[in-house]
Design a protein around this motif. Structure first.
Motif, short mmCIF file in Angstrom:
data_model
loop_
_atom_site.label_atom_id
_atom_site.label_comp_id
_atom_site.label_asym_id
_atom_site.label_seq_id
_atom_site.Cartn_x
_atom_site.Cartn_y
_atom_site.Cartn_z
N MET A 229 0.89 -1.21 0.32
CA MET A 229 0.21 0.15 -0.13
C MET A 229 0.77 1.01 -0.07
N THR A 230 0.81 2.17 -0.88
CA THR A 230 1.53 3.50 -0.96
C THR A 230 0.32 4.72 -1.02
N GLU A 231 -0.18 4.71 0.12
CA GLU A 231 -1.20 5.80 0.39
C GLU A 231 -0.48 7.22 0.34
N LEU A 232 0.89 7.29 0.75
CA LEU A 232 1.78 8.46 0.92
C LEU A 232 2.48 8.69 -0.24
N THR A 233 2.44 8.22 -1.30
CA THR A 233 3.42 8.28 -2.45
C THR A 233 3.16 9.72 -3.02
N GLY A 234 4.45 10.42 -3.19
CA GLY A 234 4.52 11.82 -3.56
C GLY A 234 4.57 12.71 -2.36
N GLN A 235 4.66 12.33 -1.17
CA GLN A 235 4.50 13.22 -0.04
C GLN A 235 5.87 12.88 0.79
N VAL A 236 6.36 13.98 1.61
CA VAL A 236 7.62 14.05 1.92
C VAL A 236 7.27 14.29 3.53
N ALA A 237 7.96 13.55 4.36
CA ALA A 237 7.92 13.69 5.88
C ALA A 237 9.01 14.23 6.43
N VAL A 238 9.10 14.99 7.67
CA VAL A 238 10.15 15.36 8.31
C VAL A 238 9.81 14.75 9.51
N VAL A 239 10.81 13.83 10.14
CA VAL A 239 10.67 13.07 11.43
C VAL A 239 11.91 13.44 12.34
N THR A 240 11.56 14.36 13.44
CA THR A 240 12.64 14.44 14.13
C THR A 240 12.83 13.34 15.30
N GLY A 241 14.32 13.51 15.83
CA GLY A 241 14.53 12.55 16.71
C GLY A 241 14.27 11.21 15.98
N ALA A 242 14.91 10.94 14.75
CA ALA A 242 14.48 9.68 14.02
C ALA A 242 16.03 8.81 14.05
N ALA A 243 16.70 8.67 14.98
CA ALA A 243 18.21 7.99 14.85
C ALA A 243 17.71 6.65 15.35
N ARG A 244 16.73 6.29 16.16
CA ARG A 244 16.60 4.92 16.70
C ARG A 244 15.01 4.85 17.22
N ASN A 245 14.84 3.84 17.78
CA ASN A 245 13.46 3.56 18.56
C ASN A 245 12.29 3.84 17.70
N ILE A 246 11.38 4.36 18.38
CA ILE A 246 10.34 4.95 17.82
C ILE A 246 10.28 5.81 16.47
N GLY A 247 11.19 6.74 16.70
CA GLY A 247 11.38 7.72 15.50
C GLY A 247 11.89 6.99 14.25
N ALA B 112 14.77 20.46 3.53
CA ALA B 112 13.69 19.43 3.07
C ALA B 112 12.99 19.86 1.75
N THR B 113 12.80 21.29 1.77
CA THR B 113 12.18 21.45 0.66
C THR B 113 13.17 21.80 -0.65
N THR B 114 14.27 22.13 -0.40
CA THR B 114 15.37 22.07 -1.39
C THR B 114 15.73 20.80 -1.95
N ALA B 115 15.62 19.61 -1.03
CA ALA B 115 16.15 18.37 -1.50
C ALA B 115 14.61 17.53 -2.37
N PHE B 116 13.34 17.93 -1.58
CA PHE B 116 12.05 17.21 -2.18
C PHE B 116 11.29 18.16 -2.71
N GLY B 117 11.29 19.40 -2.48
CA GLY B 117 10.50 20.25 -3.15
C GLY B 117 9.01 20.52 -2.40
N ARG B 118 8.95 19.72 -1.26
CA ARG B 118 7.52 20.12 -0.35
C ARG B 118 7.94 19.35 0.98
N ILE B 119 7.10 19.75 1.73
CA ILE B 119 6.57 19.25 3.10
C ILE B 119 5.24 18.97 3.35
N ASP B 120 4.85 17.58 3.69
CA ASP B 120 3.45 17.19 3.76
C ASP B 120 3.15 16.79 5.05
N ILE B 121 4.22 16.09 5.93
CA ILE B 121 3.87 15.62 7.02
C ILE B 121 5.00 15.94 8.00
N LEU B 122 4.74 16.53 9.07
CA LEU B 122 5.60 16.68 10.10
C LEU B 122 5.58 15.94 11.37
#
Length: 249
Positions: A1-19, A78-88
């Motif tokens: 399932m690819t319901e988020l195709t075309g979207q960009v997400a920024v995830v803070t604290g994403a080094a390990r665990n839940i992030g 984020a916007t320079t790399a991917f052009g947009r942000i949809d999810i934070l």
């Protein structure tokens, strides 16, 4: 399932665990991912690799969530790399444990700054891109202790309680821009913690009704992905618990 195709997400604290689990699951949904970390850069680079293994684009972006300049730069990256942000996804946090009588004001401010100020600053910095995308999702990670109380975590409990209030406020303020804001509250989750955060001393797996076990980071990530998806566009301002029944609203 690819319901988020075309979207960009920024995830803070994403080094390990839940992030990390959130970054990977959003990638499985089709999103490209900006993996944020501040100090754990090597672990965050591994998260990038794991996201790319899912066939999605990913970049690593550092920065202090308590710095307005750093968070502005993060969203620009984020916007320079991917052009947009949809999810934070605001996951960055400190999980200290200190008896109230020993708690210094400096430690109090440090925890509140990372958890609460950080969520405010990232949301402010991401807002122009979310608006430009025509809407999106902000998902804040809460804490069960904010709802149950616990000892030796006055700073964490206060900060996570503030996250619930911020989420509700954002839901109202950002609704005209088609931006939802929700809070996901993990219960006792099986994670690797640093020496400063050993988990609430008032919560054990034995107290969890559902199979008497700890949750998995992937189970929290699944709820985040659901809230980010098109099926949840009418869900906003909500606090959703993922705790196996350990706390019932």
């Amino acid at each position: 399932m690819t319901e988020l195709t075309g979207q960009v997400a920024v995830v803070t604290g994403a080094a390990r665990n839940i992030g990390r689990a959130i970054a990977i699951d959003l990638a499985r949904g089709g999103a490209d991912i900006v993996v944020h970390a501040n100090t754990s850069m090597e672990a965050a680079a591994e998260t990038v690799r794991l996201v790319q293994a899912e066939g999605r684009r990913a970049i690593l972006a550092g920065g202090d969530v308590t710095s307005e300049a750093d968070m502005t730069a993060l969203m620009q990256t984020a916007t320079t790399a991917f052009g947009r942000i949809d999810i934070l996804v605001n996951n960055a946090a400190l999980r200290r444990e200190t008896k109230f009588e020993d708690l210094t004001y400096a430690e109090w401010r440090e925890v509140l700054s990372v958890i609460l100020d950080g969520a405010f600053l990232t949301a402010k910095a991401a807002l122009p891109a979310l608006k430009a995308a025509g809407g999106g999702s902000i998902i804040n990670l809460g804490g069960m202790s904010a709802h149950t109380g616990t000892s030796e975590r006055a700073h964490v409990v206060t900060a996570k309680t503030g996250i619930v209030g911020l989420t509700r406020a954002l839901a109202h303020d950002l609704a005209p821009f088609n931006i939802t804001a929700n809070c996901v509250v993990p219960g006792l989750i099986d994670t690797i913690r640093g020496k400063s955060g050993h988990g609430s001393n008032s919560l054990t797996a034995a107290r969890t009704p559902l199979a008497g076990r700890k949750g998995r980071p992937e189970e929290v990530a699944s709820m985040v992905r659901t809230l980010a998806g098109p099926q949840s566009r009418y869900v906003t301002g909500q606090t959703i618990h993922v705790n196996g029944g350990a706390f019932l609203v």
